[in-house]
Motif scaffolding. Sequence first.
Motif, PDB file in Angstrom:
ATOM      1  N   LEU A   4       0.830  -1.212   0.000  1.00 54.16           N
ATOM      2  CA  LEU A   4       0.000   0.000   0.000  1.00 54.16           C
ATOM      3  C   LEU A   4       0.863   1.260   0.000  1.00 54.16           C
ATOM      4  O   LEU A   4       0.554   2.239  -0.685  1.00 54.16           O
ATOM      5  CB  LEU A   4      -0.954   0.002   1.198  1.00 54.16           C
ATOM      6  CG  LEU A   4      -2.093  -1.012   1.133  1.00 54.16           C
ATOM      7  CD1 LEU A   4      -2.900  -0.993   2.428  1.00 54.16           C
ATOM      8  CD2 LEU A   4      -2.994  -0.767  -0.066  1.00 54.16           C
ATOM      9  N   ASP A   5       1.954   1.218   0.760  1.00 51.31           N
ATOM     10  CA  ASP A   5       2.875   2.356   0.795  1.00 51.31           C
ATOM     11  C   ASP A   5       3.462   2.601  -0.598  1.00 51.31           C
ATOM     12  O   ASP A   5       3.558   3.747  -1.051  1.00 51.31           O
ATOM     13  CB  ASP A   5       3.989   2.103   1.823  1.00 51.31           C
ATOM     14  CG  ASP A   5       4.897   3.311   1.980  1.00 51.31           C
ATOM     15  OD1 ASP A   5       4.378   4.413   2.276  1.00 51.31           O
ATOM     16  OD2 ASP A   5       6.117   3.156   1.792  1.00 51.31           O
ATOM     17  N   ALA A   6       3.836   1.533  -1.284  1.00 51.04           N
ATOM     18  CA  ALA A   6       4.387   1.666  -2.640  1.00 51.04           C
ATOM     19  C   ALA A   6       3.340   2.215  -3.615  1.00 51.04           C
ATOM     20  O   ALA A   6       3.664   3.010  -4.497  1.00 51.04           O
ATOM     21  CB  ALA A   6       4.915   0.317  -3.124  1.00 51.04           C
ATOM     22  N   LEU A   7       2.087   1.792  -3.454  1.00 48.65           N
ATOM     23  CA  LEU A   7       1.019   2.303  -4.318  1.00 48.65           C
ATOM     24  C   LEU A   7       0.823   3.802  -4.120  1.00 48.65           C
ATOM     25  O   LEU A   7       0.578   4.532  -5.078  1.00 48.65           O
ATOM     26  CB  LEU A   7      -0.312   1.589  -4.019  1.00 48.65           C
ATOM     27  CG  LEU A   7      -0.511   0.208  -4.599  1.00 48.65           C
ATOM     28  CD1 LEU A   7      -1.826  -0.389  -4.110  1.00 48.65           C
ATOM     29  CD2 LEU A   7      -0.476   0.224  -6.122  1.00 48.65           C
ATOM     30  N   GLU A   8       0.935   4.227  -2.873  1.00 48.11           N
ATOM     31  CA  GLU A   8       0.710   5.642  -2.550  1.00 48.11           C
ATOM     32  C   GLU A   8       1.908   6.529  -2.876  1.00 48.11           C
ATOM     33  O   GLU A   8       1.793   7.755  -2.847  1.00 48.11           O
ATOM     34  CB  GLU A   8       0.334   5.793  -1.069  1.00 48.11           C
ATOM     35  CG  GLU A   8      -0.997   5.158  -0.707  1.00 48.11           C
ATOM     36  CD  GLU A   8      -2.162   5.701  -1.528  1.00 48.11           C
ATOM     37  OE1 GLU A   8      -2.214   6.917  -1.786  1.00 48.11           O
ATOM     38  OE2 GLU A   8      -3.026   4.897  -1.935  1.00 48.11           O
ATOM     39  N   ASN A   9       3.063   5.915  -3.158  1.00 51.32           N
ATOM     40  CA  ASN A   9       4.284   6.684  -3.393  1.00 51.32           C
ATOM     41  C   ASN A   9       4.979   6.268  -4.688  1.00 51.32           C
ATOM     42  O   ASN A   9       6.116   5.792  -4.671  1.00 51.32           O
ATOM     43  CB  ASN A   9       5.232   6.522  -2.198  1.00 51.32           C
ATOM     44  CG  ASN A   9       4.634   7.092  -0.935  1.00 51.32           C
ATOM     45  OD1 ASN A   9       4.522   8.289  -0.781  1.00 51.32           O
ATOM     46  ND2 ASN A   9       4.207   6.216  -0.039  1.00 51.32           N
ATOM     47  N   PRO A  10       4.291   6.455  -5.829  1.00 53.63           N
ATOM     48  CA  PRO A  10       4.936   6.103  -7.096  1.00 53.63           C
ATOM     49  C   PRO A  10       6.045   7.104  -7.426  1.00 53.63           C
ATOM     50  O   PRO A  10       6.081   8.167  -6.808  1.00 53.63           O
ATOM     51  CB  PRO A  10       3.793   6.187  -8.091  1.00 53.63           C
ATOM     52  CG  PRO A  10       2.789   7.096  -7.487  1.00 53.63           C
ATOM     53  CD  PRO A  10       2.960   7.006  -6.004  1.00 53.63           C
ATOM     54  N   PRO A  11       6.897   6.875  -8.400  1.00 55.31           N
ATOM     55  CA  PRO A  11       6.903   5.707  -9.256  1.00 55.31           C
ATOM     56  C   PRO A  11       7.581   4.524  -8.584  1.00 55.31           C
ATOM     57  O   PRO A  11       8.291   4.741  -7.620  1.00 55.31           O
ATOM     58  CB  PRO A  11       7.679   6.190 -10.489  1.00 55.31           C
ATOM     59  CG  PRO A  11       8.600   7.251  -9.977  1.00 55.31           C
ATOM     60  CD  PRO A  11       7.896   7.856  -8.796  1.00 55.31           C
ATOM     61  N   PRO A  12       7.423   3.361  -9.131  1.00 50.43           N
ATOM     62  CA  PRO A  12       6.572   3.051 -10.289  1.00 50.43           C
ATOM     63  C   PRO A  12       5.134   2.801  -9.864  1.00 50.43           C
ATOM     64  O   PRO A  12       4.856   2.570  -8.696  1.00 50.43           O
ATOM     65  CB  PRO A  12       7.206   1.761 -10.818  1.00 50.43           C
ATOM     66  CG  PRO A  12       7.709   1.072  -9.587  1.00 50.43           C
ATOM     67  CD  PRO A  12       8.170   2.183  -8.672  1.00 50.43           C
ATOM     68  N   SER A  13       4.258   2.839 -10.840  1.00 52.24           N
ATOM     69  CA  SER A  13       2.867   2.430 -10.632  1.00 52.24           C
ATOM     70  C   SER A  13       2.707   1.067 -11.293  1.00 52.24           C
ATOM     71  O   SER A  13       3.223   0.850 -12.385  1.00 52.24           O
ATOM     72  CB  SER A  13       1.908   3.430 -11.267  1.00 52.24           C
ATOM     73  OG  SER A  13       1.936   4.637 -10.546  1.00 52.24           O
TER      74      SER A  13
END
Length: 145
Positions: A43-52
Amino acid sequence: MNDKLTIFYADDDPDDQDFFKIIVDLISEKYEVMTHMDGLQLLDALENPPPSPYLVFLDINMPRMNGIEVLKKVRQSEKYGNLPIIIFSTSKDGSVIQETMELGANYYVPKSAGFKELKKSIEHSLQINWETFVPDSNTFLYKDN
């Protein structure tokens, strides 16, 4: 410029992560795999792109935040509500499979113990056209033919 499609894979087992990366690399060079140890990292990675991500593979049994909780959160997100999510789990429990479908997962792939079968199931998942695929009770669950 990196024109690879990014796959997010959340699983708390480092061996499973390694196998997944190896398999995806064998299937095609057009994908890049980003691994996450649990749902909170994903979830953290989704909220802090890139990448998407182009696609998410999600294990169910993880510490801190499990796959079902992540699925609920992502489906509530305005930005990622339509992101293709594949549940990739050792669970073959019919009620779990049904619950993930009802919560909006796009596909369910039971993890196989064998490398060849695992590769076949991941390859099949990557060949689906996620823009047009609509899961139903007949197409939601990966079945090895």
